[in-house]
Design a protein around this motif. Structure first.
Motif, short mmCIF file in Angstrom:
data_model
loop_
_atom_site.label_atom_id
_atom_site.label_comp_id
_atom_site.label_asym_id
_atom_site.label_seq_id
_atom_site.Cartn_x
_atom_site.Cartn_y
_atom_site.Cartn_z
N ASP A 1 2.36 -29.32 33.01
CA ASP A 1 1.55 -27.99 33.57
C ASP A 1 0.98 -27.52 32.15
O ASP A 1 1.65 -27.74 31.14
N ASP B 1 -0.05 -23.59 31.25
CA ASP B 1 0.35 -22.23 31.14
C ASP B 1 1.87 -22.06 31.33
O ASP B 1 2.36 -22.41 32.27
N GLY B 2 2.65 -21.67 30.37
CA GLY B 2 3.92 -21.59 30.25
C GLY B 2 4.98 -22.82 29.94
O GLY B 2 5.96 -22.72 29.75
N GLU C 1 7.15 -28.19 34.57
CA GLU C 1 6.65 -26.95 35.14
C GLU C 1 7.59 -25.89 34.46
O GLU C 1 8.77 -25.69 34.53
N ASP C 2 6.84 -24.78 34.70
CA ASP C 2 7.34 -23.51 34.55
C ASP C 2 7.44 -22.40 35.71
O ASP C 2 7.84 -21.35 35.76
MG MG Z 1 2.51 -23.00 34.43
#
Ligand code: MG
Ligand code: B16
Length: 217
Positions: free
Chosen positions: A9, A11-12, A169-170
């Motif tokens: 992923d 972002d994060g 993943e976040d």
């Molecule tokens: Mg994310």
């Protein structure tokens, strides 16, 4: 030789762009008289741009025409992009370069599975685009996470089965998407929030090369 697909992923996981999304959404919310906090921003993580706007408008009970919504989406994105102008590799989250380099050295496939339509320029600016064998982002998919489309497409692009794919993943929706696709899910962030993940790490600094080796073999 074992060749697996490691799907990230954005972002994060790779960069912390959530703070810029927040500033841009907050500016728009203020303009519309909607109170928008950091807590509200949490619920936008991993969520598409269009859906994020709907959530914010619902917060303030604001009704709008399609033309107004489109204008605000453009405005928010222009504001967001203005924060990315000076972005460089210093904005990569800790140990991301180590993990990418390790996987490359071990001849594994590396792919991106993000909801963002700005993914490519971010990978370019942070100087890691060359690591990626496949990129699937918000421009390519019609179903948002928790639908597994984004990860299934990424695995497909590098010719690896879902069972041989690993997702970092976040967001809860992203972990659910990976689980639905029967991929290995690795939560990056708070283990209490990401408890549905098969493995959990606070961030990449606590994810050792030995763990990556285990996934490869
Ligand atoms: Mg994310
Ligand atoms: P854009 P990810 C997501 O990225 C963000 O978490 C989410 O907050 C954002 O609204 C979405 O991308 C769309 O981004 O406006 O750049 O198209 O976590 O899926 O990498």
């Amino acid at each position: 030789m074992n060749k697996k697909a490691f799907i990230f992923d954005l972002d994060g996981v790779i960069v912390d762009t959530a703070k810029y999304h927040f500033l841009a959404w907050q500016k728009l919310a203020n303009q519309l008289g909607i109170h928008f906090t950091h807590e509200h921003n949490e619920s936008l993580k991993g969520v598409s741009r269009v859906r994020s706007l709907e959530i914010i408008l619902a917060l303030g009970n604001v009704q709008a025409t399609e033309a107004e919504k489109n204008k605000w989406l453009v405005q928010k994105n222009e504001e967001y992009l203005s924060y990315l102008v000076t972005m460089d590799e210093k904005e990569l989250l800790p140990d991301v370069p180590r993990v990418l380099a390790f996987l490359k050295e071990h001849q594994q496939f590396i792919a991106l599975g993000s909801a963002s339509k700005n993914a490519r320029p971010i990978l370019e600016k942070t100087n890691i685009l060359h690591y990626f064998d496949a990129i699937v982002d918000g421009n390519d998919v019609s179903n948002a996470k928790p639908d597994p489309e984004v990860f299934i497409r990424a695995a497909h692009l590098v010719g690896v089965s879902n069972a041989n794919s690993i997702v970092f993943e976040d967001s809860v929706a992203g972990i659910q998407a990976a689980n639905t696709a029967q991929m290995i899910s690795v939560g990056i962030g708070d283990p209490l929030v990401l408890h549905e993940a098969q493995y959990n790490f606070k961030d990449f600094t606590s994810l050792e090369d030995a763990f990556l080796e285990k996934l490869i073999n």
